[in-house]
Design a protein around this motif. Structure first.
Motif, PDB file in Angstrom:
ATOM      1  N   SER A   1     -21.352  -5.184 -29.093  1.00 43.83           N
ATOM      2  CA  SER A   1     -21.213  -6.519 -28.539  1.00 43.83           C
ATOM      3  C   SER A   1     -21.693  -7.528 -29.557  1.00 43.83           C
ATOM      4  CB  SER A   1     -22.049  -6.630 -27.248  1.00 43.83           C
ATOM      5  OG  SER A   1     -22.154  -7.970 -26.837  1.00 43.83           O
TER       6      SER A   1
ATOM      7  N   VAL B   1     -19.914   4.006 -17.926  1.00 40.46           N
ATOM      8  CA  VAL B   1     -18.996   3.401 -18.880  1.00 40.46           C
ATOM      9  C   VAL B   1     -17.845   2.686 -18.172  1.00 40.46           C
ATOM     10  CG1 VAL B   1     -17.656   5.531 -19.112  1.00 40.46           C
ATOM     11  CG2 VAL B   1     -17.613   3.840 -20.954  1.00 40.46           C
TER      12      VAL B   1
ATOM     13  N   ASN C   1     -17.986   0.628 -15.907  1.00 39.65           N
ATOM     14  CA  ASN C   1     -18.365  -0.720 -15.481  1.00 39.65           C
ATOM     15  C   ASN C   1     -18.387  -1.744 -16.616  1.00 39.65           C
ATOM     16  OD1 ASN C   1     -18.781   0.188 -12.829  1.00 39.65           O
ATOM     17  ND2 ASN C   1     -20.867   0.839 -13.323  1.00 39.65           N
ATOM     18  N   ILE C   2     -17.887  -1.368 -17.775  1.00 39.85           N
ATOM     19  CA  ILE C   2     -17.943  -2.273 -18.925  1.00 39.85           C
ATOM     20  C   ILE C   2     -17.231  -3.595 -18.632  1.00 39.85           C
ATOM     21  CG2 ILE C   2     -17.059  -2.612 -21.264  1.00 39.85           C
ATOM     22  CD1 ILE C   2     -17.779   0.189 -21.930  1.00 39.85           C
ATOM     23  N   ASP C   3     -16.074  -3.539 -17.992  1.00 40.92           N
ATOM     24  CA  ASP C   3     -15.285  -4.748 -17.724  1.00 40.92           C
ATOM     25  C   ASP C   3     -15.276  -5.084 -16.235  1.00 40.92           C
ATOM     26  OD1 ASP C   3     -14.528  -5.052 -20.459  1.00 40.92           O
ATOM     27  OD2 ASP C   3     -13.064  -3.442 -20.178  1.00 40.92           O
TER      28      ASP C   3
ATOM     29  N   TYR D   1     -23.900   3.979 -20.757  1.00 41.23           N
ATOM     30  CA  TYR D   1     -23.960   2.853 -21.680  1.00 41.23           C
ATOM     31  C   TYR D   1     -25.213   2.033 -21.395  1.00 41.23           C
ATOM     32  CZ  TYR D   1     -19.505   2.910 -24.182  1.00 41.23           C
ATOM     33  OH  TYR D   1     -18.474   3.199 -25.042  1.00 41.23           O
TER      34      TYR D   1
ATOM     35  N   THR E   1     -26.679  -1.208 -21.038  1.00 41.69           N
ATOM     36  CA  THR E   1     -26.006  -2.455 -20.701  1.00 41.69           C
ATOM     37  C   THR E   1     -27.026  -3.565 -20.527  1.00 41.69           C
ATOM     38  OG1 THR E   1     -24.228  -1.245 -19.612  1.00 41.69           O
ATOM     39  CG2 THR E   1     -24.501  -3.544 -18.983  1.00 41.69           C
TER      40      THR E   1
ATOM     41  N   LYS F   1     -22.328 -10.425 -19.707  1.00 35.51           N
ATOM     42  CA  LYS F   1     -22.644  -9.011 -19.786  1.00 35.51           C
ATOM     43  C   LYS F   1     -22.264  -8.464 -21.147  1.00 35.51           C
ATOM     44  CE  LYS F   1     -21.422  -4.661 -17.489  1.00 35.51           C
ATOM     45  NZ  LYS F   1     -20.529  -4.068 -16.482  1.00 35.51           N
TER      46      LYS F   1
ATOM     47  N   SER G   1     -22.481  -4.666 -23.710  1.00 33.43           N
ATOM     48  CA  SER G   1     -22.818  -3.256 -23.879  1.00 33.43           C
ATOM     49  C   SER G   1     -23.532  -3.088 -25.211  1.00 33.43           C
ATOM     50  CB  SER G   1     -21.571  -2.385 -23.817  1.00 33.43           C
ATOM     51  OG  SER G   1     -20.977  -2.469 -22.536  1.00 33.43           O
TER      52      SER G   1
ATOM     53  N   ASP H   1     -23.770   3.360 -26.645  1.00 34.98           N
ATOM     54  CA  ASP H   1     -23.330   4.507 -25.861  1.00 34.98           C
ATOM     55  C   ASP H   1     -24.259   5.663 -26.190  1.00 34.98           C
ATOM     56  OD1 ASP H   1     -22.075   6.626 -24.641  1.00 34.98           O
ATOM     57  OD2 ASP H   1     -20.147   6.375 -25.661  1.00 34.98           O
TER      58      ASP H   1
END
Length: 556
Positions: free
Chosen positions: A24, A470, A472-474, A491, A493, A506, A508, A511
Motif C-alpha cells: 500500500s 485476504v 476483505n482487501i476491497d 493480511y 490490515t 484502508k 494492506s 501478507d
C-alpha cells in the motif's frame, strides 16, 4: 548465572535485511535477518526509539534480547538461569526510565509465605542489574488462578501452580506503581466470605510510599471488581459492581424493572484505613462495562458502554458514557452518547438491518457484545474510545464440547474537549479462534491468539491494525467481511482514521504467507508489536526452522 549467547557491534553503514516491500502507498516494511527463537508463553517488548528490548521468561530461565531499530540487527541475547525453581512471572513494568521484571515465589508449607521479587533491567546494556530484590513478603496464601500447561493454561504456569496473584497498576506519569493482591478466603462460602485486598504503593525506584490491607464492605457474592487504577498522587481506586442480593448476580428475570446491581468507586488513600465509597448512578441507563483512567488534569475518568433499560441484554450496548471523578470523590460532567442506527446497520445482513430498524422504533437497537478496549486522552482534552465486539460460543456435539472465541467489529468514537461527540466509526472485522492444547490465553479468559487489534496514533491520524482475511482487501461499506480464522495466515490490515474529520481509509500492510518471496511467518500476535517512532512500529514473528524475524513497518 548469566550466559551471553550472542553479541556484536552495530554495523552502522550496512543494513542486513531480506528486503523492503510495499503493498500500500501508506505503508512499507523491511524484514530482518533470522535469529534464534526462544520459547516463552508471554513476551514483553519495549523501545526507546533507537533500540528494542525484549524479555522472554520460560521455565527456569529468562532471556533478554536487544535489537537495533535502524538495522533490525540483533545486538545481544543474554540468558539468566539464576531464578528459583518455583518462580512464577507476575508481570513486567516500565516506570519512566526504569524497567522491572516481577516474579513470585511460594516459601512452602512449613513457613507459608508468599513473596514478590523484582529484578531491574538496564535498558542500555540489556542486562539485569544485580540480584533479585524482595519487594513484598506476605504471611499466608494468596488467591490466584490454578493452572496447568497440560491443558488450557494461563501465562507463566510452568507445570502446576498458582499465578496471577498480583496486579500491577501504574499512574499516567509512570511515577507511581500500585501492587495489589487478594488473600485466599478462609471461608469457602462466597455468601459469607469478605475479600481482604492488600494495596502497596511505590515510587518509580520501588521505594514504598504506603501499604494497607482492606476488608471489602460486601461479601464475595455481592461484589465483582471491574477495574483498578492508581493516580499520580499514589491513591488507589477500585471500581466494583455491587449486587443487591445473593441471587444469580446480574442475571435478570423478565419481570425485573431494574438491574440487580449498581456500580461503586472505592478510593484507597495513604494514612487512612477506611475505604471512601462513591455510588455511580446513570439513572435509567444500566452500565454493562466500566473502566477507569487518569487524566492529565489530575482527575479520574470513568467510561464504558450502557444499555437502555432492562428490555435489552445487559452485555450489549445502546451507547457509551463518560464522567469525571474529582479528587474529593464527586462525579461531574456525566455524558452519554447513543450509537446511531446507521452505524449499527453497517456490515450486517439485511435481516439484521430490518430487525435493528424495528427495535430502533422502541429504542431497543443495540450493539451486541461490545467491550471497551482503549481510552486515549489527548493533550487538548479530547477522548478517543475504542470498543470491540467480543464473545465466546460453546459448541456441543455427541462426541465433545468445545469453545470458539470471536473478536468482531470495532467501534471508534471521538469526544471533543467540550464533551460533544465529534464522530463515531465502525470498523468491520470477523475473527474466530480456538486455543490449542497447552496454549496460553490472557487472564481475561478471552482467548486472543493472533486476533483482536493494535492501536497507534501518528501525524494526526489513528491506526487500527489487525490480521484479516485476504478476501476483505476491497471490502465495500455495504459488504459483510469474510471470516478470518486464527492461525491460518492472513493480511496485516490497517484502518487509518483522520482525527479531525473521522474520515477513514484502508490499507494492506503485508501478507503473512508471503512476507518475502521465500518466507511465510507464523505466531502473529498483537502482544508482539512495539511502537518505535511516531510513524513506525516493529513486530516479531516466527519463520520456522527455530528462527524469529523482526518486521519494521513505516507509516507514510
Amino acid at each position: 548465572m548469566k550466559k551471553t549467547i550472542f553479541s556484536l557491534l552495530l554495523l552502522t553503514a550496512t543494513f542486513f535485511s531480506y528486503g523492503q516491500k510495499e503493498l500500500s502507498s501508506d505503508y512499507s516494511y523491511a524484514v530482518s535477518e533470522p535469529y534464534q527463537v526462544y520459547d516463552s508463553p508471554k513476551k514483553y517488548y519495549f523501545s526507546d526509539g533507537n533500540q528494542i528490548l525484549s524479555i522472554k521468561p520460560w521455565k527456569k530461565s529468562v532471556v533478554l534480547q536487544k535489537f537495533d531499530v535502524g538495522t533490525l540487527n540483533l545486538i545481544s541475547a543474554k540468558e539468566y538461569e539464576d531464578f528459583p525453581d518455583n518462580y512464577v512471572v507476575e508481570g513486567m513494568k516500565q516506570l519512566q526510565d526504569k524497567y522491572y521484571l516481577f516474579y513470585s515465589s511460594w516459601s512452602g508449607k512449613q513457613t507459608e509465605h508468599e513473596q514478590l521479587f523484582y529484578r531491574e533491567i538496564n535498558f542500555g546494556t540489556g542486562e539485569f542489574m544485580g540480584e533479585a530484590v524482595k519487594l513484598i513478603d506476605i504471611d499466608g496464601r494468596l488467591a490466584g488462578t490454578f493452572a496447568s500447561t497440560a491443558g488450557v493454561s494461563v501465562p507463566f504456569a510452568f507445570g502446576f501452580g498458582v499465578t496471577d496473584k498480583f496486579d500491577f497498576l501504574t499512574s499516567l506519569d509512570e511515577s507511581k506503581i500500585l501492587v495489589q493482591y487478594r488473600r485466599k478466603p478462609e471461608v469457602k462460602n462466597d455468601k459469607e466470605s469478605y475479600d481482604i485486598i492488600g494495596t502497596e504503593v511505590f515510587d518509580k525506584s520501588l521505594n514504598k510510599l504506603w501499604s494497607n490491607e482492606y476488608t471489602m464492605p460486601y461479601t464475595e457474592r455481592r461484589m465483582d471488581v471491574e477495574d483498578l487504577a492508581v493516580d499520580s498522587g499514589g491513591n488507589g481506586y477500585i471500581l466494583a459492581k455491587v449486587f443487591h442480593d445473593d441471587s444469580n448476580k446480574d442475571k435478570k428475570k423478565r419481570k425485573d424493572e431494574e438491574a440487580n446491581y449498581h456500580m461503586e468507586l472505592f478510593r484507597l488513600s495513604k494514612g487512612s484505613s477506611e475505604i471512601e465509597k462513591t455510588k455511580i448512578d446513570l439513572g435509567d441507563k444500566f452500565i454493562n462495562g466500566i473502566s477507569l483512567f487518569e487524566s492529565y488534569e489530575g482527575y479520574m475518568i470513568c467510561s464504558g458502554f450502557y444499555t437502555n433499560g432492562l428490555n435489552n441484554e445487559l452485555h450489549n450496548a445502546d451507547g457509551l458514557y463518560t464522567f469525571k471523578i474529582t479528587k474529593e470523590g464527586k462525579l461531574v460532567d456525566e455524558k452519554s452518547y447513543e450509537i446511531p442506527l446507521e452505524v449499527l446497520n453497517q456490515y450486517v445482513k439485511n435481516r439484521t438491518k430490518k430487525r435493528n430498524e424495528r427495535k430502533d422504533e422502541d429504542g431497543k437497537a443495540e450493539f451486541e457484545h461490545m467491550k471497551l478496549r482503549n481510552l486515549v486522552i489527548s493533550d487538548d482534552g479530547s477522548l478517543l474510545l475504542i470498543g470491540e465486539q467480543t464473545f465466546l460460543v460453546v459448541h456441543r456435539t455427541p462426541k465433545r464440547t468445545y469453545v470458539t472465541y470471536h473478536n468482531n467489529d470495532i467501534l471508534v468514537s471521538k469526544i471533543d474537549a467540550s464533551g460533544n461527540l465529534a464522530w463515531m466509526r465502525k470498523i468491520p472485522k470477523r475473527q474466530i479462534g480456538q486455543p490449542k492444547m497447552g496454549e496460553v490465553y490472557d487472564t481475561s479468559k478471552t482467548y486472543k491468539g493472533g486476533m483482536s487489534y493494535s492501536y497507534f496514533n501518528a501525524n494526526g491520524n489513528h491506526y487500527i491494525v489487525f490480521l484479516d482475511n485476504v478476501k476483505n482487501i476491497d471490502l465495500e461499506l455495504d459488504q459483510i467481511p469474510a471470516l478470518h480464522s486464527d492461525g491460518n495466515g492472513g493480511y496485516l490490515t490497517s484502518y487509518k482514521i483522520n482525527d479531525s474529520t473521522g474520515s477513514f481509509s484502508k490499507g494492506s500492510i503485508l501478507d503473512t504467507r508471503e512476507v518475502t518471496d521465500k518466507m511465510e511467518v507464523y505466531q502473529f500476535s498483537n502482544n508482539r508489536i512495539v511502537k518505535t517512532a511516531e510513524d513506525q512500529f516493529v513486530l516479531e514473528v516466527y519463520k520456522k526452522q527455530k528462527e524469529d524475524v523482526l518486521i519494521k513497518v513505516d507509516i507514510k
